[in-house]
Design a protein around this motif. Structure first.
Motif, mmCIF file in Angstrom:
data_model
loop_
_atom_site.group_PDB
_atom_site.id
_atom_site.type_symbol
_atom_site.label_atom_id
_atom_site.label_comp_id
_atom_site.label_asym_id
_atom_site.label_seq_id
_atom_site.Cartn_x
_atom_site.Cartn_y
_atom_site.Cartn_z
ATOM 1 N N HIS A 1 49.572 34.915 49.463
ATOM 2 C CA HIS A 1 49.657 36.198 48.768
ATOM 3 C C HIS A 1 49.692 35.915 47.276
ATOM 4 C CE1 HIS A 1 50.579 40.445 48.275
ATOM 5 N NE2 HIS A 1 51.436 40.081 47.337
ATOM 6 N N SER B 1 50.270 37.811 43.517
ATOM 7 C CA SER B 1 50.689 39.015 42.791
ATOM 8 C C SER B 1 50.275 38.881 41.327
ATOM 9 C CB SER B 1 52.203 39.225 42.900
ATOM 10 O OG SER B 1 52.905 38.072 42.485
ATOM 11 N N THR C 1 48.840 41.769 45.465
ATOM 12 C CA THR C 1 49.562 42.887 44.870
ATOM 13 C C THR C 1 49.183 42.932 43.402
ATOM 14 O OG1 THR C 1 51.462 42.705 46.361
ATOM 15 C CG2 THR C 1 51.808 43.861 44.286
ATOM 16 N N ALA D 1 55.471 38.906 39.438
ATOM 17 C CA ALA D 1 54.063 38.525 39.441
ATOM 18 C C ALA D 1 53.913 37.014 39.318
ATOM 19 C CB ALA D 1 53.321 39.211 38.305
#
Length: 301
Positions: A93, A95, A124, A142
């Motif tokens: 993932h 971000s 994201t 982030a």
């Protein structure tokens, strides 16, 4: 893995400042969550939350703990990504915090390109302009930040810095819609739709106007670049955005770079938190994004 779940509970209470709000999000009862936090504090040997009438707030020990939790979470995500890579399948993932200028074109295009190769990587994207973008790295909100003219930040490691001109933007049938660069005085001869004070663009425009003693007939202000762009499509007004933020395929709008005698190009920075080791997925995406920005540097061209 029991401690990972407990760390999730603590992080959620810290984020929401409320046992009830965190319990609702975590799908457990407030009493069960309260008991888990108390059991952890007993085992840890110190309290990590201040109990206030309006909710829960991390104390000094809690601030240190939450930093450790975020470090551990990032390391664990990186480990999972590396293990997945051993089998030849990139998972993970990523971000990203970004200025509004990169929401319309740059990030959607680059994420789609990346996911065409690695469809099991999720993303994201949070819109955080100026100082809030750098803060998203420090808070572990982030992995990467793509920012326009960010303020100096000692804890941000710059992966790439490039430049783009600020452009005046108007309808395709506007009197100023013709080729070439444009002077600021020409722009401000017309009504303007101004970025508000939350955006780095506004500060630069104010400084440039003040230096050249240019008055502005400001019709409207907004912190939304999308709104400003849509507004000037409906009136004979002028607004301002960098080249990357302007949809190139939209024939209804016309953009002209501001003459460098009036305004220097704006800096675009891709960064990560200094000292943080990115997951494989985030590091590879950072490489791809850096290559894209380097290839599309209009100043270099």
């Amino acid at each position: 893995m029991r401690h990972l779940k407990l760390f999730q509970y603590i992080s959620e209470v810290a984020r929401r400042g409320s046992i009830r709000g965190a319990a609702e999000h975590l799908n457990i009862t407030p009493s069960a969550l309260t008991r888990k936090i108390q059991d952890f504090e007993d085992e840890f040997g110190t309290m990590v939350f201040e109990r206030l009438p309006q909710g829960m707030r991390l104390n000094a020990a809690g601030e240190l703990l939450i930093r450790h939790i975020r470090d551990q979470s990032a390391d664990f995500d990186r480990l999972k990504s590396q293990i997945a890579d051993l089998s030849g399948v990139r998972r993970g993932h990523v971000s990203v915090a970004c200025s509004q200028a990169f929401v319309d074109n740059v990030l959607p295009e680059e994420i789609a390109t990346y996911r065409s190769q690695f469809p099991q990587v999720t993303f994201t994207v949070v819109v955080r302009d100026h100082i809030l973008g750098a803060a998203a790295l420090s808070s572990f909100e982030a992995d990467l930040a793509l920012l326009l003219n960010p303020p100096p930040a000692a804890d941000m490691r710059i992966l790439l810095a490039t430049e783009q001109p600020l452009c005046a933007l108007f309808r395709a049938d506007h009197p100023l819609a013709r080729p070439g660069t444009i002077r600021l005085r020409e722009c401000f001869a017309f009504p303007v739709a101004m970025p508000d004070q939350t955006l780095a663009i506004r500060h630069l425009l104010d400084v440039a106007r003040s230096r050249r003693q240019i008055e502005a007939d400001t019709q409207i202000e907004s912190g939304s670049l999308e709104f400003l762009r849509n507004f000037v499509m409906r009136e004979q007004a002028v607004t301002f955005q960098i080249l990357s933020g302007i949809p190139q395929e939209d024939s209804r709008i016309y953009a002209r770079p501001i003459d460098m005698r009036d305004l220097a190009p704006l800096q675009i920075v891709l960064g990560q938190l200094r000292g943080r080791v990115l997951s494989v997925a985030a590091a590879k995406f950072a490489d791809q994004l850096s290559n894209h920005l380097a290839r599309h540097d209009p100043i270099a061209e």
